[in-house]
Design a protein around this motif. Structure first.
Motif, PDB file in Angstrom:
ATOM      1  N   GLY A   1      -0.475   7.665 -18.596  1.00 13.74           N
ATOM      2  CA  GLY A   1      -1.783   7.200 -19.058  1.00 13.74           C
ATOM      3  C   GLY A   1      -2.868   7.259 -18.002  1.00 13.74           C
ATOM      4  N   ALA A   2      -2.816   8.273 -17.132  1.00 11.76           N
ATOM      5  CA  ALA A   2      -3.810   8.380 -16.059  1.00 11.76           C
ATOM      6  C   ALA A   2      -4.954   9.301 -16.464  1.00 11.76           C
ATOM      7  CB  ALA A   2      -3.143   8.920 -14.793  1.00 11.76           C
TER       8      ALA A   2
ATOM      9  N   GLU B   1      -5.894   0.769  -2.974  1.00  8.39           N
ATOM     10  CA  GLU B   1      -5.339   1.359  -4.191  1.00  8.39           C
ATOM     11  C   GLU B   1      -4.826   2.775  -3.984  1.00  8.39           C
ATOM     12  OE1 GLU B   1      -4.870  -0.592  -6.360  1.00  8.39           O
ATOM     13  OE2 GLU B   1      -6.455  -2.104  -6.356  1.00  8.39           O
ATOM     14  N   ARG B   2      -5.102   3.324  -2.800  1.00  8.48           N
ATOM     15  CA  ARG B   2      -4.707   4.701  -2.532  1.00  8.48           C
ATOM     16  C   ARG B   2      -3.188   4.841  -2.596  1.00  8.48           C
ATOM     17  NH1 ARG B   2      -6.036   6.129   3.229  1.00  8.48           N
ATOM     18  NH2 ARG B   2      -8.097   5.497   2.584  1.00  8.48           N
ATOM     19  N   GLY B   3      -2.707   5.838  -3.321  1.00 10.92           N
ATOM     20  CA  GLY B   3      -1.268   6.027  -3.460  1.00 10.92           C
ATOM     21  C   GLY B   3      -0.675   5.143  -4.545  1.00 10.92           C
ATOM     22  N   ARG B   4      -1.505   4.304  -5.149  1.00 13.42           N
ATOM     23  CA  ARG B   4      -1.047   3.304  -6.091  1.00 13.42           C
ATOM     24  C   ARG B   4      -1.779   3.482  -7.398  1.00 13.42           C
ATOM     25  NH1 ARG B   4       0.030  -2.636  -4.406  1.00 13.42           N
ATOM     26  NH2 ARG B   4      -0.954  -3.598  -6.199  1.00 13.42           N
ATOM     27  N   ARG B   5      -3.057   3.037  -7.453  1.00  9.65           N
ATOM     28  CA  ARG B   5      -3.832   3.253  -8.682  1.00  9.65           C
ATOM     29  C   ARG B   5      -4.536   4.611  -8.655  1.00  9.65           C
ATOM     30  NH1 ARG B   5      -7.855  -1.075 -10.287  1.00  9.65           N
ATOM     31  NH2 ARG B   5      -7.914   0.236 -12.138  1.00  9.65           N
ATOM     32  N   ILE B   6      -4.742   5.178  -7.474  1.00 14.19           N
ATOM     33  CA  ILE B   6      -5.375   6.497  -7.385  1.00 14.19           C
ATOM     34  C   ILE B   6      -4.593   7.346  -6.382  1.00 14.19           C
ATOM     35  CG2 ILE B   6      -7.111   5.596  -5.747  1.00 14.19           C
ATOM     36  CD1 ILE B   6      -9.049   7.729  -6.946  1.00 14.19           C
ATOM     37  N   THR B   7      -4.243   8.569  -6.786  1.00 19.32           N
ATOM     38  CA  THR B   7      -3.412   9.418  -5.925  1.00 19.32           C
ATOM     39  C   THR B   7      -4.000  10.824  -5.852  1.00 19.32           C
ATOM     40  OG1 THR B   7      -2.034  10.074  -7.797  1.00 19.32           O
ATOM     41  CG2 THR B   7      -1.264   8.200  -6.495  1.00 19.32           C
TER      42      THR B   7
ATOM     43  N   GLU C   1       2.734   5.574 -11.439  1.00 20.24           N
ATOM     44  CA  GLU C   1       1.927   5.398 -12.646  1.00 20.24           C
ATOM     45  C   GLU C   1       0.488   4.997 -12.321  1.00 20.24           C
ATOM     46  OE1 GLU C   1       4.108   2.979 -15.386  1.00 20.24           O
ATOM     47  OE2 GLU C   1       5.713   4.458 -15.428  1.00 20.24           O
ATOM     48  N   PRO C   2      -0.238   5.870 -11.630  1.00 18.20           N
ATOM     49  CA  PRO C   2      -1.605   5.555 -11.231  1.00 18.20           C
ATOM     50  C   PRO C   2      -2.563   5.627 -12.422  1.00 18.20           C
ATOM     51  CG  PRO C   2      -1.125   7.831 -10.736  1.00 18.20           C
ATOM     52  CD  PRO C   2       0.156   7.234 -11.254  1.00 18.20           C
ATOM     53  N   ASP C   3      -3.772   5.125 -12.220  1.00 17.85           N
ATOM     54  CA  ASP C   3      -4.813   5.243 -13.242  1.00 17.85           C
ATOM     55  C   ASP C   3      -5.581   6.554 -13.104  1.00 17.85           C
ATOM     56  OD1 ASP C   3      -4.228   2.782 -14.323  1.00 17.85           O
ATOM     57  OD2 ASP C   3      -5.504   1.740 -12.876  1.00 17.85           O
ATOM     58  N   VAL C   4      -5.648   7.062 -11.875  1.00 18.63           N
ATOM     59  CA  VAL C   4      -6.380   8.304 -11.623  1.00 18.63           C
ATOM     60  C   VAL C   4      -5.545   9.209 -10.713  1.00 18.63           C
ATOM     61  CG1 VAL C   4      -8.512   9.346 -10.754  1.00 18.63           C
ATOM     62  CG2 VAL C   4      -8.557   7.002 -11.630  1.00 18.63           C
ATOM     63  N   VAL C   5      -5.357  10.449 -11.152  1.00 18.40           N
ATOM     64  CA  VAL C   5      -4.749  11.461 -10.290  1.00 18.40           C
ATOM     65  C   VAL C   5      -5.836  12.475  -9.951  1.00 18.40           C
ATOM     66  CG1 VAL C   5      -3.018  13.292 -10.108  1.00 18.40           C
ATOM     67  CG2 VAL C   5      -2.489  11.207 -11.387  1.00 18.40           C
ATOM     68  N   VAL C   6      -6.039  12.732  -8.663  1.00 12.52           N
ATOM     69  CA  VAL C   6      -6.991  13.753  -8.237  1.00 12.52           C
ATOM     70  C   VAL C   6      -6.171  14.958  -7.793  1.00 12.52           C
ATOM     71  CG1 VAL C   6      -8.856  14.301  -6.631  1.00 12.52           C
ATOM     72  CG2 VAL C   6      -8.566  11.945  -7.434  1.00 12.52           C
TER      73      VAL C   6
ATOM     74  N   LEU D   1     -13.053  10.568  -2.731  1.00  8.66           N
ATOM     75  CA  LEU D   1     -12.680   9.648  -3.808  1.00  8.66           C
ATOM     76  C   LEU D   1     -11.544   8.737  -3.350  1.00  8.66           C
ATOM     77  CD1 LEU D   1     -12.713  11.890  -7.021  1.00  8.66           C
ATOM     78  CD2 LEU D   1     -14.515  10.431  -6.090  1.00  8.66           C
ATOM     79  N   LEU D   2     -10.710   9.234  -2.443  1.00 10.60           N
ATOM     80  CA  LEU D   2      -9.598   8.428  -1.939  1.00 10.60           C
ATOM     81  C   LEU D   2      -9.877   7.851  -0.562  1.00 10.60           C
ATOM     82  CD1 LEU D   2      -8.053  10.966  -3.672  1.00 10.60           C
ATOM     83  CD2 LEU D   2      -6.226   9.333  -3.227  1.00 10.60           C
ATOM     84  N   GLY D   3     -11.108   8.019  -0.084  1.00  8.44           N
ATOM     85  CA  GLY D   3     -11.426   7.536   1.255  1.00  8.44           C
ATOM     86  C   GLY D   3     -10.651   8.261   2.337  1.00  8.44           C
ATOM     87  N   MET D   4     -10.421   9.560   2.131  1.00  9.66           N
ATOM     88  CA  MET D   4      -9.603  10.319   3.085  1.00  9.66           C
ATOM     89  C   MET D   4     -10.347  11.528   3.633  1.00  9.66           C
ATOM     90  SD  MET D   4      -6.091  10.456   0.887  1.00  9.66           S
ATOM     91  CE  MET D   4      -5.346  11.655   1.962  1.00  9.66           C
ATOM     92  N   VAL D   5     -11.601  11.360   4.058  1.00  7.78           N
ATOM     93  CA  VAL D   5     -12.336  12.531   4.555  1.00  7.78           C
ATOM     94  C   VAL D   5     -11.806  12.924   5.934  1.00  7.78           C
ATOM     95  CG1 VAL D   5     -14.422  12.136   3.214  1.00  7.78           C
ATOM     96  CG2 VAL D   5     -14.186  11.088   5.478  1.00  7.78           C
TER      97      VAL D   5
END
Ligand SMILES: Nc1ncnc2c1ncn2[C@@H]1O[C@H](COP(=O)(O)OP(=O)(O)OP(=O)(O)O)[C@@H](O)[C@H]1O
Ligand code: SF4
Ligand SMILES: [Mg+2]
Lengths: 226, 319
Positions: free
Chosen positions: B195-196, B77-83, B162-167, B52-56
């Motif tokens: 608000g993630a 967006e990695r580390g920013r909108r998605i972490t 304040e990302p949109d998605v936290v994994v 999901l974060l492009g970190m395989v």
């Protein structure tokens, strides 16, 4: 009335200035499961080590089958050791990676001097069968088994010396739910068939509620009301 | 459904050479929801989380598509909108820098702020996750934190921008019950505060029941069942979900036999042509061994099972 299988009175275990177990008392009968439940670091495993006399208690008494263990020498303990066996959490770590499963299960028999070449292998096969492992798994090494199979092999090894007490330290914590159910069922069956007493250390409350007859709730080395 | 999707995943695949470990996953994550990925060890949850974060991991190849709404380039967006809160939480912190510096650096990597401003945000984030005396603790190194505090610091790191998605990959697995509840509470509070949406990876169905809005039950790199978690766990329609639920210890007569599934989950290089669950499934029939079932909508959720229509209550088959 018979004396309990295990009678622990005012047990104290210290590591330097830290008191890990602080005057803990409980009893366990044959055929019964007593759970020690509590957060990590509350003294569950230290209690297990002291009961098995893998560590000498710093205070209190441990009686096993009516005998006081506290002041026995290692040599006096030797004939008692086979009757109280540990099963540990990490299914892979508790078996030597280099040994085949059948050698790991045979080892306690050899140590005890009850191994002989004619019936030994059959006894190992019987033990593997007992824990639901096809005896052909005896040829494998631990890393060639799944976690649940490995945990079963560890139980087979613990049963080899015909113990009365199993000290089970988080025996199912590393297992997935679908596999864990099988190991819990196995432990139930063995208890019914062999009348074993279980000191069952587990931090998972749902498992404890399912499996234990009684629970000692621990905090900071002490028993607290549940 | 995709119009609501914040994160949309289509036919995601992760392979090592010829062996596929994630085999075509599709799902949507909506804004502000808790979406759980649940499954047993080796199911491919961590690989999915990282994809999901492009970190395989090195050596892995990926296929399919992951889209974040309003963004052309996911990697940016990695580390920013998605972490990510990784499974090995400690690997998220450098041992050689004070915790506050690491947080401040993360802030400055996405916003043009002065050192002082970034530092203030870092301290506020530590304070928000309940680190006592945050201004002072910000100057300490990770090894000076207790295990529980480190876990919180990693959550602060994942939410400071304040990302949109936290994994979060198994954020609670190594913890005892009390700490587990604390960490989940902190995660939930932070998710609310910024608000993630939360993608919660876990093998624990109780955690899913308590915390997730929707769930994807994963088996051998595929989705067995996807839907609202109340539905899926309350009335499973996929035999695997039912078997997993049945094997949990319940309140009931003590030491009743648990319905254990035979065998263990398959390794990715040992899959046959049929349904991956067939060797353990008490409901398997001949077609199950020949063809892998496609997911389709049944009773308000997606189910991948040849017998999804004729089995209205597979749980009954297990207990
Ligand atoms: N770097 C790698 N090289 C080769 N195979 C890998 C690698 N990483 C993972 N795999 C394989 O991919 C499959 C899925 O792994 P993954 O780590 O995603 O599982 P998981 O569901 O997160 O399991 P767990 O609950 O144990 O964390 C497993 O069979 C694993 O052995
Ligand atoms: S497709 Fe067949 S084997 Fe697979 S889960 Fe459904 S019934 Fe079981
Ligand atoms: Mg994982």
């Amino acid at each position: 009335m018979n004396s309990p299988l295990l009678d622990v009175r005012d047990l104290v275990v210290r590591y330097g200035p830290v008191t890990a177990v602080d005057r803990l008392s409980f009893t366990l009968d044959a055929g019964e499961t007593l759970a020690l439940n509590g957060p990590s670091g509350c003294g569950k495993s230290s209690t297990a080590l002291a009961v098995l006399r893998l560590r000498r208690p710093d205070g209190g008494k441990v009686r096993f089958e009516g005998r006081e263990l506290t002041n026995l020498t290692e040599r006096e303990l030797r004939p008692l050791r086979p009757r109280m066996q540990p099963v540990f959490q990490d299914p892979y770590g508790s078996l030597s990676p280099r040994h085949r499963i059948r050698d790991a299960v045979a080892e306690p028999l050899k140590v005890q001097g009850t191994w002989n070449r004619t019936d030994g292998p059959a006894r190992v096969a019987e033990l593997l069968d007992r824990v639901g492992l096809d005896p052909s798994y005896g040829d494998r090494r631990p890393h060639e088994l799944s976690g649940g199979q490995c945990q079963r092999a560890g139980i087979a090894r613990a049963l080899a010396s015909r113990p009365q007490l199993l000290v089970l330290d988080e025996p199912v914590s590393a297992l997935d739910a679908s596999v864990r159910a099988g190991v819990l069922n196995l432990l139930s069956d063995l208890q019914d068939d062999l009348g074993l007493g279980y000191l069952f250390i587990c931090h998972d409350r749902a498992v404890v509620r399912h499996f234990a007859d009684r629970v000692v709730e621990m905090r900071d080395g002490r028993a607290v009301p549940a | 459904m995709s119009s609501e999707a914040l994160l949309s995943v289509r036919d995601l695949r992760v392979a090592f050479g010829p062996v596929e470990a994630v085999r075509g996953l599709s799902f949507d994550v909506r804004a502000r929801e808790v979406f759980a990925l649940v499954g047993e060890s080796g199911a491919g949850k961590s690989l999915t989380a990282r994809a999901l974060l492009g970190m395989v991991p090195r050596g892995a190849t990926t296929g399919g598509r992951v889209r974040l709404r309003g963004s052309a380039d996911l990697a940016a967006e990695r580390g920013r909108r998605i972490t990510l809160v990784p499974q090995d939480a400690l690997s998220a912190l450098s041992p050689v820098h004070p915790v506050g510096d690491q947080l401040a650096a993360a802030v400055r990597s996405v916003r043009r702020l002065s050192r002082g401003q970034a530092r203030a945000r870092a301290v506020a984030a530590l304070d928000r996750v309940g680190i006592p005396d945050a201004a002072r603790r910000a100057r300490a190194y990770p090894h000076e934190y207790s295990g529980g505090m480190r876990q919180r610091a990693v959550i602060a790191m994942a939410t400071v921008n304040e990302p949109d998605v936290v994994v979060a990959d198994e954020p609670t697995t190594a913890l005892d019950e009390e700490r587990r509840e604390q960490v989940l509470r902190v995660l939930a509070e932070q998710r609310e505060a910024v608000g993630a949406a939360l993608v919660l990876v876990t093998h624990d169905l109780e955690v899913v029941r308590e915390h997730a809005d929707r769930v994807l039950v994963m088996y051998a790199g595929r989705a067995a069942e996807v839907g609202p978690s109340g539905h899926v766990l309350g009335r499973p329609r996929a035999p695997y979900t039912a078997g997993l639920l049945a094997s949990l210890p319940q309140d009931g007569p003590r030491r009743h036999r648990l319905p254990a599934l035979p065998g263990t989950p398959p390794a990715p290089d040992a899959l046959g042509p049929g349904c991956a669950f067939a060797p353990r499934c008490p409901l398997a029939t001949a077609p199950c061994r020949d063809h892998e079932p496609e997911a389709r909508t049944v009773d308000g959720r997606l189910v991948a099972c040849h017998h999804a229509d004729d089995l209205s209550d597979p749980l009954r088959e297990f207990v």
